[in-house]
Motif scaffolding. Structure first.
Motif, PDB file in Angstrom:
ATOM      1  N   HIS A 535       0.813  -1.219   0.000  1.00  0.00           N
ATOM      2  CA  HIS A 535       0.000   0.000   0.000  1.00  0.00           C
ATOM      3  C   HIS A 535       0.852   1.278   0.000  1.00  0.00           C
ATOM      4  O   HIS A 535       1.929   1.325   0.575  1.00  0.00           O
ATOM      5  CB  HIS A 535      -0.892   0.015   1.241  1.00  0.00           C
ATOM      6  CG  HIS A 535      -1.477   1.369   1.537  1.00  0.00           C
ATOM      7  ND1 HIS A 535      -2.635   1.816   0.960  1.00  0.00           N
ATOM      8  CD2 HIS A 535      -1.025   2.384   2.309  1.00  0.00           C
ATOM      9  CE1 HIS A 535      -2.885   3.049   1.373  1.00  0.00           C
ATOM     10  NE2 HIS A 535      -1.926   3.414   2.200  1.00  0.00           N
ATOM     11  N   CYS A 537      -0.319   5.657   0.233  1.00  0.00           N
ATOM     12  CA  CYS A 537      -1.434   6.619   0.207  1.00  0.00           C
ATOM     13  C   CYS A 537      -1.383   7.443  -1.068  1.00  0.00           C
ATOM     14  O   CYS A 537      -2.275   8.206  -1.369  1.00  0.00           O
ATOM     15  CB  CYS A 537      -1.390   7.521   1.427  1.00  0.00           C
ATOM     16  SG  CYS A 537      -1.362   6.597   2.962  1.00  0.00           S
ATOM     17  N   ARG A 580      -5.711   8.431   8.020  1.00  0.00           N
ATOM     18  CA  ARG A 580      -5.239   7.319   7.193  1.00  0.00           C
ATOM     19  C   ARG A 580      -4.584   6.247   8.048  1.00  0.00           C
ATOM     20  O   ARG A 580      -4.851   5.062   7.913  1.00  0.00           O
ATOM     21  CB  ARG A 580      -4.216   7.825   6.164  1.00  0.00           C
ATOM     22  CG  ARG A 580      -4.760   8.815   5.167  1.00  0.00           C
ATOM     23  CD  ARG A 580      -3.923   8.819   3.908  1.00  0.00           C
ATOM     24  NE  ARG A 580      -2.528   9.160   4.084  1.00  0.00           N
ATOM     25  CZ  ARG A 580      -2.035  10.394   3.998  1.00  0.00           C
ATOM     26  NH1 ARG A 580      -2.825  11.419   3.766  1.00  0.00           N
ATOM     27  NH2 ARG A 580      -0.749  10.610   4.147  1.00  0.00           N
ATOM     28  N   CYS A 591       1.880   3.134   7.915  1.00  0.00           N
ATOM     29  CA  CYS A 591       2.279   3.521   6.571  1.00  0.00           C
ATOM     30  C   CYS A 591       3.455   4.485   6.629  1.00  0.00           C
ATOM     31  O   CYS A 591       3.439   5.455   7.377  1.00  0.00           O
ATOM     32  CB  CYS A 591       1.108   4.154   5.834  1.00  0.00           C
ATOM     33  SG  CYS A 591       1.501   4.453   4.102  1.00  0.00           S
ATOM     34  N   CYS A 593       4.709   5.671   3.607  1.00  0.00           N
ATOM     35  CA  CYS A 593       4.819   6.092   2.220  1.00  0.00           C
ATOM     36  C   CYS A 593       5.262   7.550   2.157  1.00  0.00           C
ATOM     37  O   CYS A 593       5.215   8.262   3.156  1.00  0.00           O
ATOM     38  CB  CYS A 593       3.483   5.896   1.493  1.00  0.00           C
ATOM     39  SG  CYS A 593       2.237   7.118   1.878  1.00  0.00           S
ATOM     40  N   CYS A 596       2.822  10.096   3.483  1.00  0.00           N
ATOM     41  CA  CYS A 596       2.707  10.117   4.944  1.00  0.00           C
ATOM     42  C   CYS A 596       3.925  10.790   5.578  1.00  0.00           C
ATOM     43  O   CYS A 596       3.789  11.616   6.477  1.00  0.00           O
ATOM     44  CB  CYS A 596       2.565   8.700   5.487  1.00  0.00           C
ATOM     45  SG  CYS A 596       0.903   8.044   5.280  1.00  0.00           S
TER      46      CYS A 596
HETATM   47 ZN   LIG Z   1       0.810   6.546   3.581  1.00  0.00          ZN
END
Ligand SMILES: [Zn+2]
Ligand SMILES: [Zn+2]
Ligand SMILES: [Zn+2]
Ligand SMILES: [Zn+2]
Length: 797
Positions: A535, A537, A580, A591, A593, A596
C-alpha cells in the motif's frame, strides 16, 4: 457486509466475556487447529440463537412473495415503467417453483416488458424460457405473436414467417380461445404478415450496446507471475515482504496486470447493513439490491435473470452461469443461504474458497502448514526477523512463499493459502467470533449431509464415517476439521487481503440525456497476484474491474526499480495522515509512504481545510476539536462541532428530498430546494467542502434533464473544480466528471468546448480504464459526430 450481523456479533461477545480467564488465555495463544478443537466443545448454546437469526433472513422460495412481486410488476407495466416491471417479474420468478406454469408465466410477462424496452434478443430468450418451463398451451399464441414481432424487428424475416405459420395452425387447430381474444390476435397476425410482406421494418435494430470487441492491447506476459506484464518482477525482503517492482521504465496507462479473481462473492447490500426482518413482519418490499442487479457468478449486469432452482437469492445472467455455479459451489451453498448472509461476506468467501480448491488441495496445504520448517517461511514474511535470515540469501523467486517449485507465482489455491493470516495480531475476541462463525457453517454442513459435497466424495463412500459423525454429533469429522481450519485461515487473511470489486453504476437521470455514474462496491474477492502489491497513500497504479477480472494500469511514469503501489483505501487526497494511519491499522502496519512522511514532517493540514466548517457569523475558518472557535479574533464566535455536524446532516437530508422531487419530475421545485441548500451551506461550510461540489453536481444534473445545457455546464464546471482539488487533476474521479461535462457540451452543441473537454477526459480515462473501455468509445463517438456536423450548425455556435 464483511462481518456477521450485529446480533450475532453481540451474542458471541457475551459468550467470550463469560469464558473462564484461563480458557480465554488458552484460546488467545492457540494455533488455528487447537483453537478449533476447543471451540467445537464450546459450541452449543449458539445453535438456538443462530436458528432464530437465520429465520429472519429470507432466501427460500415463498409463494406469497411471488404473488406480491408479480402483482407489483403488473402495476408498473400498466404505468409503462417497463424496466421496473422486468425487474419485479425477475423477483417473482425467483420465488416460483422451477419448471412450473407459474414461473413460465413470469418469464412470459417479463418478455413483454423487454419487448417494450426494445431488447428483442433478450425478449426471445425469455419466450423460449417460458415455452420450455411449461407455459399454458391456451396462452401460447399471444406469446408466439410477440416472438414473430421480435424476429421481424431483428430483420429475421424467414423465422418470423415460420413462427406466424405456427401460430396460425395452432389457432385453427384448437380454437379454444374466447372469440374476442381470438379476433384481436387474428388482427395482429394479419398486420404482422403485411409488415413482413412489405419488409417495412427493413432496418434491423442494432444491439443496444454494440458489443464489438476491439483487438486487445499489445502485451507481453511475465514468465513467472501469472497475468502480470513482463515489465514487473517479484521481490522479497523482510521489511516489505513480497512486492512487485518495475523491471523497466513504465509509461502511464501501461497495462501491468490482468487477473481473474480466484474467488469472488457478490455483496448482497452496499455498506454494512444487512437488516434482519422481524419475524412478525411479512412485508415484501421492492427495494433493489446487488443480488437483483448482478449475476451471482460472473457479476454481469442482469436484465433477464435466471433464478436458482433452490433458493430465491441467487440469480444468474444465463443458464450457463447457473449451471457452472451449481457444479462448482452453489449446490453446497444453496441450502446454507440464510446462514451465509447472516455471517457476512468474509465467511462466505472462506467457504467458497475451499469449495473451489477441492478437499485434496485444502488438506495438502493445511498439513504443509503444520510442518515447522514451513512456519518459518510464513513468519519471515510477517516480519519476524529471527526466522527470516535464511530466506534473504536465497536466490530468485524459488523460496518466496506461494511460489511453486519452479519459482512461479500463479493465481492458485497455493498462492491464496500463502497470503498472510496474521494469526497473532488479530484480537482474541475477533478470532473467537471468526471461529464460532466457521464452526457454525461446518456444523450445518454436517447436519444437512452436505459434507460429502464439500469433500468431493460420493455419499456412499462416506457411509461408514457418517455413522460416527452423524447429524447429532458434537464433534466435526476429521475432514471437516481440516476444512474448518483452512476456512478460519481465509477469514483472518481477508482482513488484510480482501479486494473489493467495484463498478461504476449508471444511474439514469430524467430523460437519460446525461448518464450519472456512481462507484458501487459489488463483491469481495481474493486476487492472489494483486495482493502482492503493497500500500501507498499515493499509489502509482489504478485498478478497474470488468466482471471478476481486475486490470491494473500505471497511473504515472514508473522508473525501472521503483516499487508498484496500490492504495488499500486511504488516499492522501481524501484524508489527513492521522485518519489514514487509523484506517490502516486494520492491516497491521504503519504507513511510511512518501505522502505520509511528508505530511508528518510538515504538519501542514492541507486536507483538513477542505472538508471543514466555517464560522456561521463571519465565514472565517473554525478551529478546535469538540468546541469550535472562530479564527477571526474580532468575531470570537464559538459552537460545538456536534451542532454543526447535525446541521450538515439536515442539509444532506434536504438534498436527498430535492433528488426525490427530481425523480417525480418536479424539476422546478427541486432546483428551488437545491438553491436554498446552497445558500444555507455557504453559511457554515468552507467553500472547498465536498458537499458544495455535490450541490453543484445535482443542479447540473437537473438543468441537463431540462435541456438547459449552458446552465448545466456552468454548475458542473464548479463541481469539477472541487473534484480536482479533492482527488487531483488526473484522478479517475476527475475523468468521470469531465466525461459528464463532455456529454452536456455535446448535447448543447458547444462544439469547440466539447472537443477540448473530450480530449481531456480521454487522456485521463485511457490511463485509468484503458483505450478499450466503453467510456473511451463513447467519447470517440461523440468526437466523430461533432466533427461531421454540417458547417451551418458549426457556424451558429
Ligand atoms: Zn501513507
Ligand atoms: Zn453470469
Ligand atoms: Zn440457490
Ligand atoms: Zn466568525
Amino acid at each position: 457486509m464483511a462481518l456477521p450481523v450485529e446480533e450475532w456479533r453481540q451474542n458471541v461477545a457475551r459468550r467470550w466475556a463469560a469464558l473462564e480467564p484461563a480458557l480465554r488465555e488458552q484460546l488467545a495463544a492457540a494455533s488455528l487447529g487447537e483453537a478449533l478443537r476447543v471451540g467445537c466443545g464450546l459450541f452449543g448454546p449458539e445453535v438456538a440463537a443462530l436458528r432464530r437469526l437465520c429465520g429472519r433472513v429470507r432466501t427460500d422460495k415463498e409463494p406469497a412473495a411471488a404473488r406480491f412481486y408479480r402483482e407489483e410488476g403488473n402495476r408498473r407495466f400498466g404505468l409503462c415503467r417497463y424496466s421496473e416491471a422486468a425487474r419485479l417479474y425477475s423477483q417473482a420468478a425467483a420465488h416460483e417453483p422451477p419448471r412450473s406454469p407459474e414461473v413460465a408465466l413470469c418469464f412470459a410477462n417479463r418478455s413483454a416488458a423487454l419487448f417494450h424496452l426494445g431488447r428483442f434478443e433478450v425478449c426471445l430468450e425469455d419466450i423460449a424460457r417460458a415455452e420450455s418451463h411449461g407455459y399454458p398451451d391456451r396462452l401460447l399464441p399471444k406469446v408466439l405473436l410477440r416472438k414473430a414481432e421480435c424476429l421481424l424487428r431483428l430483420g429475421r424475416l424467414q423465422d418470423a414467417t415460420d413462427t406466424l405459420t405456427a401460430v396460425e395452425n395452432k389457432m385453427t387447430v384448437d380454437g379454444i380461445m374466447t372469440s374476442s381474444t381470438h379476433l384481436t390476435l387474428l388482427k395482429k397476425l394479419n398486420q404482422l404478415k403485411t409488415e413482413i410482406h412489405q419488409g417495412s421494418c427493413s432496418e434491423p435494430s442494432r444491439g443496444a450496446h454494440g458489443d464489438i470487441q476491439r483487438e486487445s492491447e499489445i502485451w507481453e506476459e511475465n514468465g513467472s507471475i501469472s497475468g502480470a506484464s513482463s515489465s514487473l518482477s517479484l521481490n522479497f525482503n523482510t521489511e516489505r515482504g513480497r512486492h512487485l517492482v518495475a523491471s523497466q521504465d513504465i509509461l502511464p496507462g501501461q497495462n501491468l496486470l490482468k487477473e481473474k479473481a480466484f474467488v469472488c462473492v457478490l455483496c448482497p447490500v452496499e455498506g454494512d447493513s444487512l437488516l434482519l426482518q422481524n419475524s412478525s413482519e411479512t412485508v415484501w418490499d421492492t427495494q433493489v439490491t446487488n443480488a437483483d442487479l448482478y449475476c451471482h457468478h460472473c457479476l454481469k449486469q442482469l436484465l433477464a435473470s435466471v433464478p436458482c432452482c433452490g433458493c430465491s437469492y441467487a440469480k444468474y445472467c444465463s443458464q450457463n452461469c447457473a449451471d457452472v455455479a451449481w457444479e462448482q459451489y452453489h449446490r453446497t451453498e444453496c441450502p446454507l443461504g440464510a446462514l451465509l448472509l447472516m455471517l457476512g461476506v468474509f465467511c462466505h468467501v472462506a467457504l467458497r474458497t475451499v469449495l473451489l480448491a477441492g478437499f485434496s488441495e485444502v488438506s495438502r496445504l493445511v498439513e504443509w502448514s503444520h510442518d515447522d520448517s514451513n512456519k518459518d517461511l510464513c513468519n519471515a514474511e510477517a516480519g519476524d526477523k529471527h526466522s527470516s535470515e535464511a530466506l534473504d540469501t536465497r536466490a530468485g523467486t524459488k523460496g518466496i512463499p506461494g511460489c511453486n517449485d519452479d519459482g512461479q507465482y500463479q493465481s492458485s489455491y497455493r498462492a491464496v493459502f500463502n497470503l498472510l493470516p496474521h494469526v497473532e495480531k488479530h484480537s482474541p475476541e475477533h478470532k473467537f467470533l471468526c471461529m464460532l462463525s466457521i464452526i457454525a457453517i461446518c456444523k450445518k454442513l454436517q447436519e444437512t449431509g452436505l459434507e460429502a459435497a464439500v469433500l468431493n466424495r460420493e455419499s456412499s463412500i462416506m457411509g461408514s464415517e457418517q455413522k460416527m459423525y452423524g447429524k447429532t454429533s458434537e464433534e466435526l469429522s476429521p475432514e471437516l476439521m481440516i476444512t474448518a481450519e483452512a476456512m478460519l485461515r481465509h477469514v483472518l487473511q481477508l482482513q488484510c487481503n480482501a479486494q473489493a470489486v467495484t463498478v461504476t453504476q449508471e444511474l439514469e437521470s430524467g430523460d437519460g440525456a446525461v448518464v450519472n455514474k456512481k462507484p458501487v462496491r459489488l463483491a469481495t474477492a481474493f486476487f492472489p497476484v494483486l495482493s502482492l502489491l503493497n500500500h501507498s497513500c499515493s499509489p502509482n497504479i489504478s485498478v478497474s474491474f470488468s466482471g471478476t477480472v481486475a486490470t491494473v494500469r500505471a497511473s504515472q511514469p514508473i522508473p525501472s526499480g521503483q516499487e508498484i503501489f496500490h492504495c488499500y483505501g486511504p488516499h492522501h487526497c481524501r484524508m489527513r495522515v492521522a485518519e489514514r494511519q487509523q484506517l490502516l491499522s486494520q492491516y497491521f502496519f504503519e504507513c511510511r509512504c512518501q505522502a505520509c512522511l511528508d505530511e508528518l514532517e510538515s504538519d501542514v493540514e492541507s486536507v483538513s481545510m477542505r472538508n471543514s466548517f466555517c464560522c456561521p457569523n463571519c465565514q472565517a475558518s473554525m478551529q478546535g476539536k469538540e468546541m469550535l472557535c472562530c479564527s477571526n479574533e474580532a468575531c470570537a464566535f464559538s459552537v460545538s462541532r456536534g451542532r454543526l455536524s447535525r446541521r450538515l446532516l439536515d442539509l444532506q437530508q434536504q438534498m436527498e428530498k430535492a433528488l426525490e422531487l427530481l425523480r417525480d419530475s418536479k424539476a422546478d421545485e427541486a432546483i428551488r430546494m437545491l438553491l436554498k441548500c446552497q445558500m444555507d451551506a455557504r453559511n457554515f461550510l468552507s467553500p472547498e467542502h465536498l458537499l458544495m461540489g455535490e450541490l453543484e453536481d445535482h443542479l447540473a444534473q437537473i438543468y441537463a434533464a431540462l435541456g438547459k445545457w449552458q446552465e448545466a455546464a456552468r454548475h458542473l464546471e464548479r463541481s469539477i473544480q472541487l473534484v480536482e482539488m479533492h482527488h487531483g487533476p488526473s484522478s479517475v474521479e476527475m475523468g468521470h466528471e469531465l466525461f459528464k461535462l463532455a456529454q452536456i457540451l455535446f448535447n448543447g452543441l458547444a462544439v469547440s468546448e466539447a472537443l477540448s473537454t473530450i480530449q481531456r477526459a480521454e487522456e485521463i480515462l485511457s490511463v485509468h480504464c484503458g483505450p478499450q473501455s466503453t467510456q473511451i468509445q463513447e467519447l470517440q463517438e461523440m468526437k466523430t459526430c461533432l466533427l461531421e456536423l454540417p458547417r451551418s450548425i458549426l457556424q451558429r455556435t
